[in-house]
Design a protein around this motif. Structure first.
Motif, PDB file in Angstrom:
ATOM      1  N   LYS A   1      27.515  29.890  10.651  1.00 56.03           N
ATOM      2  CA  LYS A   1      26.921  30.860  10.925  1.00 56.03           C
ATOM      3  C   LYS A   1      27.921  31.503  11.934  1.00 56.03           C
ATOM      4  O   LYS A   1      27.478  32.408  12.976  1.00 56.03           O
ATOM      5  CB  LYS A   1      25.753  30.711  11.687  1.00 56.03           C
TER       6      LYS A   1
ATOM      7  N   ASP B   1      21.703  35.576  10.332  1.00 56.68           N
ATOM      8  CA  ASP B   1      22.475  35.219   9.276  1.00 56.68           C
ATOM      9  C   ASP B   1      23.857  34.710   9.868  1.00 56.68           C
ATOM     10  O   ASP B   1      24.520  33.529   9.411  1.00 56.68           O
ATOM     11  CB  ASP B   1      22.768  36.248   8.139  1.00 56.68           C
ATOM     12  N   PHE B   2      24.340  35.118  10.768  1.00 57.99           N
ATOM     13  CA  PHE B   2      25.579  34.743  11.511  1.00 57.99           C
ATOM     14  C   PHE B   2      25.905  35.609  12.803  1.00 57.99           C
ATOM     15  O   PHE B   2      25.410  36.785  12.892  1.00 57.99           O
ATOM     16  CB  PHE B   2      26.792  34.839  10.489  1.00 57.99           C
TER      17      PHE B   2
END
Length: 425
Positions: free
Chosen positions: A299, A245-246
């Motif tokens: 991200k 997700d990041f």
């Protein structure tokens, strides 16, 4: 504490002055009933909560609710769970789920069998249902060993998900629903780990997605994104980013008392006057490297420190910047980190006898006391505000957000976190 703002370039000095005026306004303004809060913010406003905060610091999950920091957070990452060659393990069972004496977050009594920080997090999430809580896993040797074979990767991921995401802590004790995902704090993959690290992240993504499909939920997967070419070059950044997700990108510890000369610990930009400029130890180089490797800007979540790094025996030339030292700065006895050369932002705000200096080229701030020849590099509301402007504008649509290490080290009002949140809104 006296203040001195460098004014060599008027437009940049004006930026600092303007930020100095705006930050207190945003911190003090009342929250309106219809004002967007963390429930629908697009930028990550994150922070790491260390399980050991409840000991020497006396800092609890309840503090986050009491001082309003919880209202500003979108993501809270709990550090740490242990990564082992066979899976995951609880690092401190007393702090995590056994301590019955922690202060209530919501005012309700902890009834068990779940206690400790996990029960406090459970109450926090009841008050803030859109807050995402992740468990951060640490242990380079464990990651390396487990990632080296397909069977090891599958076993590790399955075990970690069962323990933390499904919450199967011990017989009769469940923490199901406390954690919304997993943060991989692998410091640092070696060159021999490069491919295996990617495969491990793919396995985490695969199993988290399978569980999410069954539960109709998206489980988060994040990873510490190291600074330093020697560190991130061992990660297949673009491929790993596809699983995440990041990244939580390191924006601190570029310099410290492992070196004998003073420098900025968390500078945004470079400057030719920096004796170590060839090392590229600054935030924008790190971000640029990740972007050039193919990581999408959204991200990349930038790390901001809530602690200072310092030296003593520093000559007054240049107000102590880029000078030699005789060793790490001594810490006040009240500082609970109890580490030479490191103090919390909380402690730093109470120091006397220092003058504050801004480096407008590098977006950095330091304190210097010529009497004691002591130098502290840190972030304050002005540099934090300007870093959030960088997050919003570095690429089209901005970077993903920002986070602090660590929540307990901020001042009692949560000034650094609140400044960060205001700057990202």
């Amino acid at each position: 504490m006296s203040t001195r703002v460098s004014v060599c370039l008027p437009n940049r000095a004006f930026t600092f002055v303007l930020a100095s005026l705006l930050v207190p306004f945003f911190l003090a303004r009342p929250s309106l009933a219809n004002e967007p809060r963390h429930d629908n913010q697009s930028k990550v406003v994150g922070g790491y909560f260390e399980e050991w905060s409840i000991y020497f610091a006396g800092y609890n999950i309840a503090n986050l609710q009491a001082n309003g920091v919880a209202d500003r957070l979108t993501h809270l990452t709990y550090a740490f769970g242990d990564a082992t060659p066979t899976g995951c393990a609880i690092a401190d069972s007393w702090a995590d789920y056994q301590d019955p004496s922690l202060p209530s977050v919501s005012g309700a009594t902890y009834t068990g069998p779940l206690y400790g920080n996990f029960a406090a997090l459970q109450q926090l999430k009841q008050l803030h249902p859109n807050l995402k809580v992740l468990i951060s896993l640490a242990g380079a040797d464990g990651f390396s060993a487990a990632a080296s074979t397909a069977a090891g990767r599958q076993a590790m991921v399955s075990n970690c998900i069962d323990l933390f995401v499904k919450g199967n802590l011990a017989t009769g004790i469940s923490a199901a629903g406390v954690f919304d995902g997993i943060d991989i704090d692998w410091e640092f993959p070696s060159a021999a780990d490069t491919v295996n690290a990617t495969l491990l992240l793919q396995e985490f993504r695969k199993q988290l997605d399978a569980l999410g499909k069954a539960n109709h939920k998206h489980y988060l997967l994040t990873m510490f994104g190291p600074a330093g070419q020697q560190n991130f070059s061992n990660i297949q950044l673009a491929e790993v980013a596809r699983q995440l997700d990041f990244f939580n990108v390191q924006g601190y510890d570029f310099h410290g008392t492992w070196e004998t000369s003073t420098n900025h610990a968390s500078p945004l930009f470079d400057d030719k006057q920096d004796p170590d400029s060839s090392e590229n130890f600054y935030i924008d180089y790190t971000i640029r490297s990740y972007l050039q490797a193919g990581v999408p800007g959204e991200k990349l979540v930038l790390g901001i420190p809530t602690y200072a790094r310092g030296w003593t025996g520093v000559p007054s030339t240049g107000h102590g910047l880029y000078q030699t030292s005789t060793g790490p700065a001594p810490f006040p006895s009240s500082d609970y980190l109890q580490t030479p050369g490191v103090i919390t932002y909380l402690t730093l705000t109470g120091l006397t006898g220092y003058t504050r200096h801004y480096d407008y080229r590098r977006i950095a701030v330091w304190l210097y006391d010529p009497g004691t020849q002591t130098f502290w590099s840190y972030d304050d509301p002005v540099t934090v505000w300007l870093k959030t402007a960088y997050v919003r504008t570095r690429v089209r649509g901005g970077l993903g957000g920002a986070f602090v290490w660590a929540l307990k080290d901020d001042d009692a009002n949560g000034t650094i976190v609140k400044t960060m949140a205001a700057g990202l809104n």
